[in-house]
Scaffold this motif. Structure first.
Motif, mmCIF file in Angstrom:
data_model
loop_
_atom_site.group_PDB
_atom_site.id
_atom_site.type_symbol
_atom_site.label_atom_id
_atom_site.label_comp_id
_atom_site.label_asym_id
_atom_site.label_seq_id
_atom_site.Cartn_x
_atom_site.Cartn_y
_atom_site.Cartn_z
ATOM 1 N N PHE A 104 0.831 -1.201 0.000
ATOM 2 C CA PHE A 104 0.000 0.000 0.000
ATOM 3 C C PHE A 104 0.868 1.254 0.000
ATOM 4 C CE2 PHE A 104 -2.156 3.416 2.347
ATOM 5 C CZ PHE A 104 -3.281 3.575 1.562
ATOM 6 N N THR A 105 1.898 1.242 0.833
ATOM 7 C CA THR A 105 2.798 2.392 0.913
ATOM 8 C C THR A 105 3.516 2.617 -0.409
ATOM 9 O OG1 THR A 105 3.176 1.966 3.278
ATOM 10 C CG2 THR A 105 4.743 3.406 2.160
ATOM 11 N N LEU A 106 4.003 1.521 -1.012
ATOM 12 C CA LEU A 106 4.741 1.636 -2.268
ATOM 13 C C LEU A 106 3.849 2.169 -3.380
ATOM 14 C CD1 LEU A 106 7.283 1.128 -3.955
ATOM 15 C CD2 LEU A 106 6.485 -1.217 -4.318
ATOM 16 N N TYR A 107 2.653 1.590 -3.528
ATOM 17 C CA TYR A 107 1.742 2.024 -4.588
ATOM 18 C C TYR A 107 1.310 3.475 -4.379
ATOM 19 C CZ TYR A 107 1.159 -2.765 -6.353
ATOM 20 O OH TYR A 107 1.359 -3.996 -6.905
ATOM 21 N N THR A 108 1.019 3.823 -3.132
ATOM 22 C CA THR A 108 0.594 5.194 -2.829
ATOM 23 C C THR A 108 1.726 6.179 -3.094
ATOM 24 O OG1 THR A 108 -0.945 4.407 -1.133
ATOM 25 C CG2 THR A 108 -0.306 6.723 -1.032
ATOM 26 N N LEU A 109 2.932 5.794 -2.700
ATOM 27 C CA LEU A 109 4.099 6.652 -2.896
ATOM 28 C C LEU A 109 4.356 6.912 -4.371
ATOM 29 C CD1 LEU A 109 6.586 8.085 -1.660
ATOM 30 C CD2 LEU A 109 7.802 5.899 -1.848
ATOM 31 N N VAL A 110 4.355 5.851 -5.169
ATOM 32 C CA VAL A 110 4.656 5.987 -6.594
ATOM 33 C C VAL A 110 3.556 6.773 -7.317
ATOM 34 C CG1 VAL A 110 4.954 4.739 -8.771
ATOM 35 C CG2 VAL A 110 6.046 3.886 -6.678
ATOM 36 N N GLY A 111 2.293 6.371 -7.088
ATOM 37 C CA GLY A 111 1.184 7.052 -7.752
ATOM 38 C C GLY A 111 1.085 8.513 -7.369
ATOM 39 N N SER A 112 1.248 8.798 -6.079
ATOM 40 C CA SER A 112 1.171 10.186 -5.611
ATOM 41 C C SER A 112 2.336 11.015 -6.135
ATOM 42 C CB SER A 112 1.169 10.226 -4.076
ATOM 43 O OG SER A 112 0.043 9.562 -3.558
ATOM 44 N N ALA A 113 3.519 10.402 -6.186
ATOM 45 C CA ALA A 113 4.696 11.125 -6.685
ATOM 46 C C ALA A 113 4.499 11.542 -8.142
ATOM 47 C CB ALA A 113 5.943 10.256 -6.546
ATOM 48 N N VAL A 114 3.902 10.659 -8.937
ATOM 49 C CA VAL A 114 3.640 10.987 -10.340
ATOM 50 C C VAL A 114 2.668 12.158 -10.445
ATOM 51 C CG1 VAL A 114 2.590 10.160 -12.480
ATOM 52 C CG2 VAL A 114 4.136 8.669 -11.192
ATOM 53 N N TRP A 115 1.541 12.052 -9.733
ATOM 54 C CA TRP A 115 0.522 13.113 -9.749
ATOM 55 C C TRP A 115 1.106 14.445 -9.284
ATOM 56 C CZ3 TRP A 115 -4.334 14.012 -11.425
ATOM 57 C CH2 TRP A 115 -5.099 15.004 -10.798
ATOM 58 N N ASN A 116 1.824 14.424 -8.169
ATOM 59 C CA ASN A 116 2.375 15.654 -7.602
ATOM 60 C C ASN A 116 3.452 16.249 -8.507
ATOM 61 O OD1 ASN A 116 0.725 15.238 -5.386
ATOM 62 N ND2 ASN A 116 2.309 14.223 -4.191
ATOM 63 N N THR A 117 4.283 15.392 -9.077
ATOM 64 C CA THR A 117 5.358 15.880 -9.946
ATOM 65 C C THR A 117 4.800 16.569 -11.187
ATOM 66 O OG1 THR A 117 6.876 14.137 -9.206
ATOM 67 C CG2 THR A 117 7.370 15.210 -11.313
ATOM 68 N N VAL A 118 3.808 15.947 -11.794
ATOM 69 C CA VAL A 118 3.215 16.511 -13.008
ATOM 70 C C VAL A 118 2.589 17.879 -12.733
ATOM 71 C CG1 VAL A 118 1.373 16.248 -14.715
ATOM 72 C CG2 VAL A 118 2.836 14.302 -14.153
ATOM 73 N N LEU A 119 1.749 17.961 -11.697
ATOM 74 C CA LEU A 119 1.033 19.223 -11.448
ATOM 75 C C LEU A 119 1.960 20.326 -10.925
ATOM 76 C CD1 LEU A 119 -2.458 18.188 -10.037
ATOM 77 C CD2 LEU A 119 -1.705 18.546 -12.370
ATOM 78 N N CYS A 120 2.883 19.972 -10.044
ATOM 79 C CA CYS A 120 3.818 20.993 -9.553
ATOM 80 C C CYS A 120 4.716 21.498 -10.688
ATOM 81 C CB CYS A 120 4.678 20.430 -8.425
ATOM 82 S SG CYS A 120 3.819 20.190 -6.861
ATOM 83 N N SER A 121 5.172 20.585 -11.522
ATOM 84 C CA SER A 121 6.052 20.961 -12.635
ATOM 85 C C SER A 121 5.320 21.829 -13.651
ATOM 86 C CB SER A 121 6.608 19.709 -13.316
ATOM 87 O OG SER A 121 7.379 18.953 -12.406
ATOM 88 N N LEU A 122 4.063 21.486 -13.924
ATOM 89 C CA LEU A 122 3.280 22.297 -14.854
ATOM 90 C C LEU A 122 3.060 23.704 -14.299
ATOM 91 C CD1 LEU A 122 0.596 19.731 -16.109
ATOM 92 C CD2 LEU A 122 2.488 20.716 -17.418
ATOM 93 N N GLY A 123 2.776 23.790 -13.004
ATOM 94 C CA GLY A 123 2.602 25.103 -12.382
ATOM 95 C C GLY A 123 3.881 25.920 -12.434
ATOM 96 N N TYR A 124 5.006 25.254 -12.216
ATOM 97 C CA TYR A 124 6.316 25.921 -12.272
ATOM 98 C C TYR A 124 6.615 26.391 -13.695
ATOM 99 C CZ TYR A 124 11.399 26.449 -12.137
ATOM 100 O OH TYR A 124 12.685 26.935 -12.254
ATOM 101 N N ALA A 125 6.351 25.519 -14.676
ATOM 102 C CA ALA A 125 6.631 25.850 -16.073
ATOM 103 C C ALA A 125 5.712 26.958 -16.583
ATOM 104 C CB ALA A 125 6.478 24.607 -16.949
ATOM 105 N N ALA A 126 4.479 26.973 -16.105
ATOM 106 C CA ALA A 126 3.515 27.974 -16.561
ATOM 107 C C ALA A 126 3.791 29.344 -15.964
ATOM 108 C CB ALA A 126 2.091 27.527 -16.232
ATOM 109 N N GLY A 127 4.454 29.370 -14.813
ATOM 110 C CA GLY A 127 4.760 30.647 -14.177
ATOM 111 C C GLY A 127 3.491 31.405 -13.805
ATOM 112 N N GLY A 128 3.392 32.645 -14.255
ATOM 113 C CA GLY A 128 2.234 33.475 -13.931
ATOM 114 C C GLY A 128 0.935 32.945 -14.496
ATOM 115 N N ALA A 129 1.034 32.015 -15.438
ATOM 116 C CA ALA A 129 -0.171 31.431 -16.046
ATOM 117 C C ALA A 129 -0.543 30.105 -15.379
ATOM 118 C CB ALA A 129 0.040 31.226 -17.539
ATOM 119 N N TRP A 130 -0.092 29.903 -14.142
ATOM 120 C CA TRP A 130 -0.343 28.632 -13.445
ATOM 121 C C TRP A 130 -1.841 28.348 -13.304
ATOM 122 C CZ3 TRP A 130 -3.198 28.426 -9.004
ATOM 123 C CH2 TRP A 130 -3.426 29.631 -8.335
#
Length: 227
Positions: A141-167
């Motif tokens: 459970f920990t492994l699946y949650t860690l991997v799945g959450s890391a993917v979701w968080n990485t994608v959205l945080c990175s998109l917000g960072y890349a978009a800058g003021g257009a987040w």
């Protein structure tokens, strides 16, 4: 809400990201679709670093998921079987055997959904409850949650960072996807409800009525007091 999140993350940094995502996992209506792109954007505005923001969000996701996992563990198979064997639940078409079947399916085929659902709005949090009820391995459970959450968080945080003021554009697009998922889930629920009424509830009500009629035939005077 957006201004409150902006001020909170700007002031408390990684701790705020952890706390908000923790509560988002425990209380799904809190929108990670807003928190994560905003956190990515604030990397530009503050001293925070993008990798550490992702780490803080992922830790918050895992810790929050264990709260619902724990609730699921409290809903043990024995307790659920007793509950589903009550008359009101039987009239709704449920049987105590349904619990064992559901848990058996989850053990055989459903555990991978813990990983996949971490990237699907709404159900990404709630999937922890059946995982707990089925007593899914804590390590898995920990492994699946860690991997799945890391993917979701990485994608959205990175998109917000890349978009800058257009987040906010990122947030709007992800929320649009979330709305589509919600509509699809509602449609599925409605279909399941109709199927359940036809296949389970109506037969259960008919059987209960037939049982009551048979009891009246055996004890015709049971509804009247002795004189």
């Amino acid at each position: 809400m957006e201004d409150a999140f902006f001020s909170f993350i700007s002031q408390f940094g990684y701790l705020a990201v952890f706390g908000l995502i923790f509560f988002e996992n425990v209380f799904p209506p809190i929108p990670s679709e807003l928190i994560l792109p905003l956190s990515g954007f604030l990397v530009i505005q503050t001293t925070m670093k993008l990798p550490l923001v992702i780490v803080a969000a992922t830790i918050g996701s895992v810790v929050g998921a264990f709260v619902l996992y724990g609730i699921g563990r409290l809903l043990s198979q024995d307790r659920l079987e007793i509950f589903f064997d009550t008359k009101p639940m039987r009239l709704l078409g449920f049987h105590s055997g349904d619990v064992a079947k559901a848990i058996g399916w989850f053990d055989r085929r459903g555990q991978i959904t813990v990983l996949l659902c971490r990237c699907i709005p709404v159900v990404r949090s709630l999937i922890s409850i059946p995982a707990g009820t089925a007593k899914m391995s804590v390590v898995r459970f920990t492994l699946y949650t860690l991997v799945g959450s890391a993917v979701w968080n990485t994608v959205l945080c990175s998109l917000g960072y890349a978009a800058g003021g257009a987040w906010e554009t990122v947030t709007a697009q992800v929320e649009g996807f979330s709305d589509i998922v919600k509509i699809a889930l509602i449609a599925i629920v409605l279909i399941v409800v109709v199927f359940w009424v036809v296949k389970r509830i109506i037969p259960a009500l008919k059987a209960d009525k037939a049982g009551s009629s048979a009891a009246d035939d055996v004890h015709p005077g049971s509804h009247f007091s002795d004189k």
